[in-house]
Motif scaffolding. Structure first.
Motif, PDB file in Angstrom:
ATOM      1  N   ALA A  17     -11.446   7.522   9.028  1.00 51.49           N
ATOM      2  CA  ALA A  17     -11.572   6.062   8.986  1.00 51.49           C
ATOM      3  C   ALA A  17     -13.038   5.656   8.902  1.00 51.49           C
ATOM      4  O   ALA A  17     -13.385   4.672   8.248  1.00 51.49           O
ATOM      5  CB  ALA A  17     -10.921   5.437  10.213  1.00 51.49           C
ATOM      6  N   LEU A  18     -13.905   6.438   9.546  1.00 54.52           N
ATOM      7  CA  LEU A  18     -15.325   6.118   9.560  1.00 54.52           C
ATOM      8  C   LEU A  18     -16.021   6.529   8.270  1.00 54.52           C
ATOM      9  O   LEU A  18     -16.896   5.799   7.766  1.00 54.52           O
ATOM     10  CB  LEU A  18     -15.989   6.816  10.749  1.00 54.52           C
ATOM     11  N   ALA A 142      -3.996   0.939  14.834  1.00 51.29           N
ATOM     12  CA  ALA A 142      -3.637   0.550  13.473  1.00 51.29           C
ATOM     13  C   ALA A 142      -4.010   1.661  12.509  1.00 51.29           C
ATOM     14  O   ALA A 142      -4.983   2.387  12.713  1.00 51.29           O
ATOM     15  CB  ALA A 142      -4.334  -0.754  13.079  1.00 51.29           C
ATOM     16  N   THR A 143      -3.203   1.765  11.448  1.00 52.97           N
ATOM     17  CA  THR A 143      -3.469   2.700  10.368  1.00 52.97           C
ATOM     18  C   THR A 143      -4.312   1.994   9.326  1.00 52.97           C
ATOM     19  O   THR A 143      -3.862   1.027   8.707  1.00 52.97           O
ATOM     20  CB  THR A 143      -2.154   3.175   9.718  1.00 52.97           C
ATOM     21  N   LEU A 144      -5.549   2.435   9.142  1.00 54.20           N
ATOM     22  CA  LEU A 144      -6.420   1.805   8.159  1.00 54.20           C
ATOM     23  C   LEU A 144      -5.996   2.214   6.757  1.00 54.20           C
ATOM     24  O   LEU A 144      -5.859   3.399   6.453  1.00 54.20           O
ATOM     25  CB  LEU A 144      -7.872   2.192   8.398  1.00 54.20           C
ATOM     26  N   MET A 145      -5.804   1.197   5.918  1.00 56.63           N
ATOM     27  CA  MET A 145      -5.372   1.420   4.543  1.00 56.63           C
ATOM     28  C   MET A 145      -6.573   1.373   3.615  1.00 56.63           C
ATOM     29  O   MET A 145      -7.542   0.660   3.876  1.00 56.63           O
ATOM     30  CB  MET A 145      -4.344   0.358   4.158  1.00 56.63           C
ATOM     31  N   SER A 146      -6.495   2.122   2.531  1.00 54.67           N
ATOM     32  CA  SER A 146      -7.591   2.137   1.567  1.00 54.67           C
ATOM     33  C   SER A 146      -7.625   0.823   0.805  1.00 54.67           C
ATOM     34  O   SER A 146      -6.612   0.377   0.253  1.00 54.67           O
ATOM     35  CB  SER A 146      -7.415   3.298   0.585  1.00 54.67           C
ATOM     36  N   SER A 147      -8.796   0.189   0.787  1.00 59.78           N
ATOM     37  CA  SER A 147      -8.949  -1.068   0.072  1.00 59.78           C
ATOM     38  C   SER A 147      -9.240  -0.805  -1.400  1.00 59.78           C
ATOM     39  O   SER A 147      -9.972   0.123  -1.744  1.00 59.78           O
ATOM     40  CB  SER A 147     -10.094  -1.887   0.669  1.00 59.78           C
ATOM     41  N   ALA A 289     -10.748  -4.622   4.472  1.00 60.05           N
ATOM     42  CA  ALA A 289     -10.225  -3.540   5.300  1.00 60.05           C
ATOM     43  C   ALA A 289      -9.032  -4.059   6.099  1.00 60.05           C
ATOM     44  O   ALA A 289      -9.107  -5.111   6.732  1.00 60.05           O
ATOM     45  CB  ALA A 289     -11.310  -3.030   6.241  1.00 60.05           C
ATOM     46  N   THR A 290      -7.927  -3.328   6.034  1.00 64.42           N
ATOM     47  CA  THR A 290      -6.680  -3.795   6.634  1.00 64.42           C
ATOM     48  C   THR A 290      -6.050  -2.688   7.461  1.00 64.42           C
ATOM     49  O   THR A 290      -5.979  -1.533   7.021  1.00 64.42           O
ATOM     50  CB  THR A 290      -5.693  -4.245   5.533  1.00 64.42           C
ATOM     51  N   GLY A 291      -5.593  -3.050   8.648  1.00 66.38           N
ATOM     52  CA  GLY A 291      -4.938  -2.110   9.534  1.00 66.38           C
ATOM     53  C   GLY A 291      -3.459  -2.436   9.694  1.00 66.38           C
ATOM     54  O   GLY A 291      -3.122  -3.535  10.127  1.00 66.38           O
ATOM     55  N   HIS A 292      -2.597  -1.500   9.337  1.00 63.80           N
ATOM     56  CA  HIS A 292      -1.161  -1.679   9.537  1.00 63.80           C
ATOM     57  C   HIS A 292      -0.808  -1.290  10.970  1.00 63.80           C
ATOM     58  O   HIS A 292      -1.161  -0.207  11.435  1.00 63.80           O
ATOM     59  CB  HIS A 292      -0.367  -0.818   8.555  1.00 63.80           C
ATOM     60  N   VAL A 293      -0.121  -2.206  11.652  1.00 65.15           N
ATOM     61  CA  VAL A 293       0.303  -1.988  13.040  1.00 65.15           C
ATOM     62  C   VAL A 293       1.796  -1.665  13.007  1.00 65.15           C
ATOM     63  O   VAL A 293       2.634  -2.566  12.898  1.00 65.15           O
ATOM     64  CB  VAL A 293       0.041  -3.233  13.904  1.00 65.15           C
TER      65      VAL A 293
END
Length: 300
Positions: A17-18, A142-147, A289-293
């Protein structure tokens, strides 16, 4: 939750993620662990490119500078790497001047089990199962999704955006909507307007952000928060009264009545957006940047 960090805001983040580790991850998937380890060691002096969460982490760590060096924000690394293969990650952390000094390298096992031990308020990862495990253990995750076209916020202010139901609030009302429809949902929210909702998985994180905001004069906080919800009037009142009952401040509230959230998130300048519904995440993830919960009835 561990109290070893006192009143700090503690955020755990995975190495993927980083930083952008797509190339090495592909080697792991196609050639196995040994080839991956050899690749990482051979390239440990090659600096990694920033990942989805990198701009957010930079802004978080700058908050300590705004407080005159007092460390009120702690970012730590949780990684499936071993310490040996993780050296490249730490070299990259040093290169970018990120004040990250604590890490757990779990050698191929899931690192989520250290989230509670570190007393984390938030865990961000690209591994959906690790995120689910953290949520099941009571930690915001949250699962960070690729933008498709990620963009850093236009100023130094760190802007968080949250969906409401199943993220900040429980999914009790969303369950009614899913099972009985919009009219039943609206009627329930009207009749329950003065009954605060139960907290969702991100309530404690929002509360911790609120506490950090309180360290600054109201117009000088380096953090802003926004509620971006599909709710509209009259379902807005229960939300307002719930936050009031929690004594938690939200800087901006957008009641969109089902409109697509992407344009509003761009207008707000969100650094990261958290939502429980993958459809909303896919749309927002094209821009920020979006995190799926993965929580609540939408993810059953």
């Amino acid at each position: 939750m561990s109290s070893g960090f006192g009143k700090k805001l503690v955020i755990a983040i995975s190495s993927r993620a980083l930083f952008d580790l797509d190339d090495s991850h592909q080697i792991y998937q196609e050639q196995g662990l040994e080839a991956y380890a050899r690749y990482q060691i051979d390239h440990e002096d090659d600096i990694l490119s920033p990942g989805e969460a990198f701009p957010m982490v930079q802004k978080l760590l700058r908050i300590n500078e705004r407080l005159g060096g007092e460390s009120r924000v702690e970012v730590l690394l949780l990684s499936r790497n071993s310490a040996d293969t993780g050296l490249r990650v730490f070299n990259s952390i040093e290169h970018y001047g990120l004040d990250i000094t604590r890490a757990a390298f779990s050698g191929g096992e899931s690192p989520y089990r250290y989230v509670s031990a570190f007393g984390c308020h938030l865990f961000l990862s690209t591994d959906a199962q690790d995120v689910r495990s953290a949520l099941e253990n009571g930690v915001a995750a949250a699962t960070l999704m690729s933008s498709s076209s990620p963009q850093e916020g236009s100023d130094s202010t760190l802007k968080f955006a949250f969906d409401g139901d199943a993220v900040l609030f429980s999914d009790e009302s969303e369950q009614i909507y899913k099972s009985q429809g919009l009219d039943a949902f609206t009627e329930n929210e009207k009749s329950s307007a003065r009954e605060p909702m139960s907290g969702g998985p991100f309530k404690a994180f929002l509360s911790a952000l609120h506490g950090l905001q309180a360290e600054f004069p109201p117009l000088e906080s380096p953090i802003r928060t926004a509620l971006v919800t599909a709710r509209s009037a009259p379902a807005h009142e229960r939300v307002i009264r719930t936050l009031r009952a929690w004594n938690i401040r939200i800087d901006e509230s957008l009641f969109l009545g089902g409109l697509d959230k992407s344009a509003f998130l761009r207008a707000y300048g969100a650094d990261v957006f958290f939502d429980d519904q993958e459809l909303h995440c896919d749309s927002a993830g094209q821009h920020i940047a979006t995190g799926h919960v993965p929580h609540g009835v939408a993810n059953s």
